[in-house]
Scaffold this motif. Structure first.
Motif, PDB file in Angstrom:
ATOM      1  N   GLU A 191       0.820  -1.210   0.000  1.00  0.00           N
ATOM      2  CA  GLU A 191       0.000   0.000   0.000  1.00  0.00           C
ATOM      3  C   GLU A 191       0.858   1.266   0.000  1.00  0.00           C
ATOM      4  N   GLY A 192       2.154   1.097   0.199  1.00  0.00           N
ATOM      5  CA  GLY A 192       3.048   2.240   0.117  1.00  0.00           C
ATOM      6  C   GLY A 192       3.808   2.512   1.400  1.00  0.00           C
ATOM      7  N   GLU A 193       4.969   3.123   1.239  1.00  0.00           N
ATOM      8  CA  GLU A 193       5.773   3.588   2.359  1.00  0.00           C
ATOM      9  C   GLU A 193       5.487   5.079   2.538  1.00  0.00           C
ATOM     10  N   ILE A 194       5.444   5.524   3.785  1.00  0.00           N
ATOM     11  CA  ILE A 194       5.099   6.920   4.077  1.00  0.00           C
ATOM     12  C   ILE A 194       6.309   7.591   4.713  1.00  0.00           C
ATOM     13  N   ARG A 195       6.852   8.586   4.026  1.00  0.00           N
ATOM     14  CA  ARG A 195       8.042   9.298   4.523  1.00  0.00           C
ATOM     15  C   ARG A 195       7.645  10.657   5.077  1.00  0.00           C
ATOM     16  N   LEU A 196       7.993  10.890   6.336  1.00  0.00           N
ATOM     17  CA  LEU A 196       7.840  12.218   6.928  1.00  0.00           C
ATOM     18  C   LEU A 196       9.124  13.005   6.687  1.00  0.00           C
ATOM     19  N   PHE A 197       9.001  14.142   6.036  1.00  0.00           N
ATOM     20  CA  PHE A 197      10.131  15.055   5.846  1.00  0.00           C
ATOM     21  C   PHE A 197      10.059  16.082   6.965  1.00  0.00           C
TER      22      PHE A 197
END
Length: 348
Positions: free
Chosen positions: A222-228
């Motif tokens: 479902e995807g990887e979620i990156r917090l910048f």
């Protein structure tokens, strides 16, 4: 005389523009100067190490490290110089120990007491520990092995049993057949467990060698979620969805993943939980100031109540780029100035 913010770079490497600098460095320099804070770029060179140290000690109020470790031949000497600069009062962005703590893959094993990382996450620093523990962890569930070195998914393996484990066994036999998928390009290899573990010893030996062993999370599709992040502020979220092909689990552009940029508000539950855990994360990683620019990558999972939750997969703060959004340089400059004011206020 106003002291300068010094941006450290290194000459050469694929991350440089035609002018020889990283594309996101000079925009930060210019943004600081627009706000009345002098800044300049210095290229780290081991042969000039002492001259650089003396210059920054005299003329620098702070440094910002913009060196990709993959482009740095003398990493240990560079980090030693940063430690010495911090010791004489130059403000580190980030402190070298924070750079190591937040950037190393074993950050996961250090954060199992938070709700960000499952408690069956292990770091292997010796071949003996790996040989002893991994057959047992693989017996419980599919695993992902991550080397500390490398990038873009190289040396990150999803490991599955080809045949179900016989009932009553608590460790996978060394002659069992396993299916191994590398995140770099999602290619599949079949091994005997013993042979694959011998192959993986290369990741443990040598400087900064280690392997991280964590459970495979099926919802990675479902995807990887990156917090910048800018220090403790989420700036945007990158949703990285793996290619829609069999066995694909890598979220790198090289492997065909699709990237989408969202506002932090679109992932409010993730952001709120991460910010709540951040003071504990900071303490567990040595109590250094948060890095200036850094990222935290998460994967979706389902908790015991059947609700969505987010599992930390990795953090990075060595040299996080924002070349596709150079307007962020103004936010970075504001954050640098705010941090300098905080630090100088505490030393007055």
């Amino acid at each position: 005389m106003q002291k300068k913010v010094i941006f450290f770079e290194v000459q050469g490497g694929t991350d440089k523009g035609p002018d020889g600098y990283r594309k996101d460095t000079m925009p930060m320099v210019h943004a600081l100067k627009e706000r009345g804070q002098d800044a300049e770029v210095i290229f780290f060179d081991l042969a000039k190490r002492e001259d650089i140290f003396q210059y920054v000690k005299e003329h620098g109020i702070a440094y910002v490290s913009r060196i990709n470790p993959g482009n740095l031949q003398h990493e240990a000497e560079y980090f030693d110089m940063l430690r010495e600069l911090c010791a004489v009062g130059v403000i580190g962005m980030p402190h070298p120990e924070a750079m190591i703590g937040y950037g190393s893959k074993d950050v996961l094993s250090k954060l199992t007491s938070t709700n960000l990382v499952p408690d069956d996450t292990f770091a292997y620093y010796t071949v003996e520990t790996f040989q002893s523990q991994f057959p047992t962890s693989l017996a419980s569930t599919e695993r992902v092995l991550k080397q500390n070195r490398g990038s873009t998914g190289e040396g990150i393996w999803r490991v599955q049993l080809v045949e179900p484990l016989a009932e009553g066994l608590t460790a996978v036999p060394l002659d069992a057949q396993i299916k191994c998928t590398e995140a770099k390009d999602n290619h599949v290899e079949y091994w005997q467990l013993a042979e694959f573990m011998t192959f993986c010893e290369q990741y443990i030996t040598g400087t900064n060698g280690m392997l991280i062993d964590m459970r495979f999370l099926p919802r990675i599709v479902e995807g990887e979620i990156r917090l910048f992040m800018l220090r403790d502020k989420p700036v945007h979220v990158v949703h990285k969805k793996p290619a829609d092909t069999e066995d694909a689990f890598s979220a790198t552009l090289f492997s065909g993943a699709q990237y989408r940029y969202d506002a932090p508000e679109a992932w409010q539950a993730l952001v709120d939980n991460f910010l709540t855990q951040l003071p504990l994360v900071t303490r567990l990683l040595g109590n250094y100031a948060l890095p200036l620019i850094w990222t935290a990558d998460f994967m979706l999972d389902t908790n015991e109540a059947g609700e969505d939750c987010y599992i930390l997969g990795e953090m990075n703060c060595s040299c996080v780029g924002f070349t596709s959004e150079l307007s962020l340089a103004h936010q970075v400059a504001e954050e640098i100035i705010t941090y300098l004011a905080e630090q100088t206020a505490t030393t007055v």
